[in-house]
Design a protein around this motif. Structure first.
Motif, PDB file in Angstrom:
ATOM      1  N   ASP A 266      -2.198  10.208 -14.788  1.00  0.00           N
ATOM      2  CA  ASP A 266      -2.135   8.867 -14.218  1.00  0.00           C
ATOM      3  C   ASP A 266      -3.159   8.688 -13.114  1.00  0.00           C
ATOM      4  N   PHE A 267      -3.281   7.443 -12.664  1.00  0.00           N
ATOM      5  CA  PHE A 267      -4.115   7.135 -11.513  1.00  0.00           C
ATOM      6  C   PHE A 267      -3.591   5.880 -10.840  1.00  0.00           C
ATOM      7  N   TYR A 268      -3.867   5.783  -9.553  1.00  0.00           N
ATOM      8  CA  TYR A 268      -3.490   4.600  -8.783  1.00  0.00           C
ATOM      9  C   TYR A 268      -4.467   3.473  -9.080  1.00  0.00           C
ATOM     10  N   SER A 269      -3.989   2.245  -8.974  1.00  0.00           N
ATOM     11  CA  SER A 269      -4.885   1.101  -9.191  1.00  0.00           C
ATOM     12  C   SER A 269      -5.789   0.873  -7.984  1.00  0.00           C
ATOM     13  N   LYS A 270      -5.329   1.335  -6.817  1.00  0.00           N
ATOM     14  CA  LYS A 270      -6.125   1.192  -5.590  1.00  0.00           C
ATOM     15  C   LYS A 270      -6.068   2.488  -4.792  1.00  0.00           C
ATOM     16  N   PHE A 271      -7.185   2.774  -4.133  1.00  0.00           N
ATOM     17  CA  PHE A 271      -7.306   3.936  -3.251  1.00  0.00           C
ATOM     18  C   PHE A 271      -7.714   3.438  -1.870  1.00  0.00           C
ATOM     19  N   ILE A 272      -7.659   4.330  -0.890  1.00  0.00           N
ATOM     20  CA  ILE A 272      -8.028   3.983   0.479  1.00  0.00           C
ATOM     21  C   ILE A 272      -9.270   4.793   0.855  1.00  0.00           C
ATOM     22  N   HIS A 273     -10.256   4.115   1.429  1.00  0.00           N
ATOM     23  CA  HIS A 273     -11.479   4.801   1.857  1.00  0.00           C
ATOM     24  C   HIS A 273     -11.164   5.837   2.933  1.00  0.00           C
ATOM     25  N   LEU A 274     -11.932   6.921   2.939  1.00  0.00           N
ATOM     26  CA  LEU A 274     -11.833   7.918   4.002  1.00  0.00           C
ATOM     27  C   LEU A 274     -12.123   7.264   5.346  1.00  0.00           C
ATOM     28  N   ASN A 275     -11.450   7.693   6.375  1.00  0.00           N
ATOM     29  CA  ASN A 275     -11.669   7.214   7.751  1.00  0.00           C
ATOM     30  C   ASN A 275     -11.585   5.694   7.867  1.00  0.00           C
ATOM     31  N   SER A 276     -10.681   5.101   7.103  1.00  0.00           N
ATOM     32  CA  SER A 276     -10.559   3.646   7.096  1.00  0.00           C
ATOM     33  C   SER A 276      -9.168   3.281   6.584  1.00  0.00           C
ATOM     34  N   THR A 277      -8.851   2.020   6.676  1.00  0.00           N
ATOM     35  CA  THR A 277      -7.624   1.521   6.053  1.00  0.00           C
ATOM     36  C   THR A 277      -7.962   0.569   4.909  1.00  0.00           C
ATOM     37  N   ASP A 278      -9.253   0.452   4.624  1.00  0.00           N
ATOM     38  CA  ASP A 278      -9.708  -0.450   3.562  1.00  0.00           C
ATOM     39  C   ASP A 278      -9.417   0.154   2.193  1.00  0.00           C
ATOM     40  N   GLU A 279      -8.874  -0.690   1.323  1.00  0.00           N
ATOM     41  CA  GLU A 279      -8.581  -0.256  -0.042  1.00  0.00           C
ATOM     42  C   GLU A 279      -9.745  -0.597  -0.962  1.00  0.00           C
ATOM     43  N   PHE A 280      -9.846   0.160  -2.038  1.00  0.00           N
ATOM     44  CA  PHE A 280     -10.795  -0.162  -3.095  1.00  0.00           C
ATOM     45  C   PHE A 280     -10.129   0.094  -4.440  1.00  0.00           C
ATOM     46  N   LYS A 281     -10.525  -0.657  -5.433  1.00  0.00           N
ATOM     47  CA  LYS A 281      -9.924  -0.560  -6.762  1.00  0.00           C
ATOM     48  C   LYS A 281     -10.453   0.658  -7.510  1.00  0.00           C
ATOM     49  N   ALA A 282      -9.625   1.163  -8.405  1.00  0.00           N
ATOM     50  CA  ALA A 282     -10.065   2.228  -9.296  1.00  0.00           C
ATOM     51  C   ALA A 282     -11.258   1.705 -10.092  1.00  0.00           C
TER      52      ALA A 282
END
Length: 176
Positions: free
Chosen positions: A116-132
């Motif tokens: 499986d995989f998440y639909s969104k991840f969080i950038h390192l050293n940030s709280t910003d999300e990015f999509k798979a």
């Protein structure tokens, strides 16, 4: 979260790990580490040792889709600091799990596996999300296609299950 569940035996698991390693993908066990440095499986012997230690969860990190490294969380255990890979941070990555057993009342009386995989991840050293990424989804599809090539879709209690041909020979189940 995209999730693919399947039932394969130990031999099939080795074939899957070999397939993933042949793509030069890093297979990283989800462990408590002594430092902020994770272990990468080199071969199926490494994988077998992990399974003997009951290490069942793995992160798949491939250069075709990963844009960031993985992140660690600090965990204090018996007054010692250990490090655990943080879920959803960095990557992106795929999760691969090989369960060791099954419940007595399981519909499919065999150990389950999942990718499986998440639909969104969080950038390192940030709280910003990015999509798979599209690349991650394409890689996921390649792995699922490989797994399905070793399996058969079986209908039980109105639901379809992907079960390897070898497992179908090992167990007896009443099909719909």
């Amino acid at each position: 979260m995209a999730q693919f569940e399947f039932y394969i035996n130990d031999n099939d698991r080795i074939k899957l790990v070999n397939f993933i390693l042949s793509k030069r993908t890093n297979i990283i066990p989800d462990l408590l580490y002594e430092s902020k440095k994770y272990r990468i499986l080199e071969d199926t012997e490494d994988f077998n040792n992990c399974m003997k230690n009951r290490d069942i969860r793995y992160f798949l990190l491939d250069s075709s889709y990963a844009s960031e490294d993985l992140n660690f969380l600090e965990v204090l255990i018996e007054n010692k600091t250990k490090y655990k890979i943080s879920q959803r941070v960095g990557g992106p990555y795929l999760d691969l799990v090989f369960y060791l057993g099954h419940a007595e009342d399981s519909t499919i009386p065999y150990k389950r596996s999942e990718l499986d995989f998440y639909s969104k991840f969080i950038h390192l050293n940030s709280t910003d999300e990015f999509k798979a990424s599209v690349e991650l989804k394409a890689y996921y599809s390649q792995i699922v296609k490989f797994i399905k090539s070793q399996c058969r879709s079986v209908k039980k209690n109105g639901k379809n299950y992907w079960i390897s041909n070898e497992v179908l020979q090992e167990i007896s189940i009443d099909l719909d």
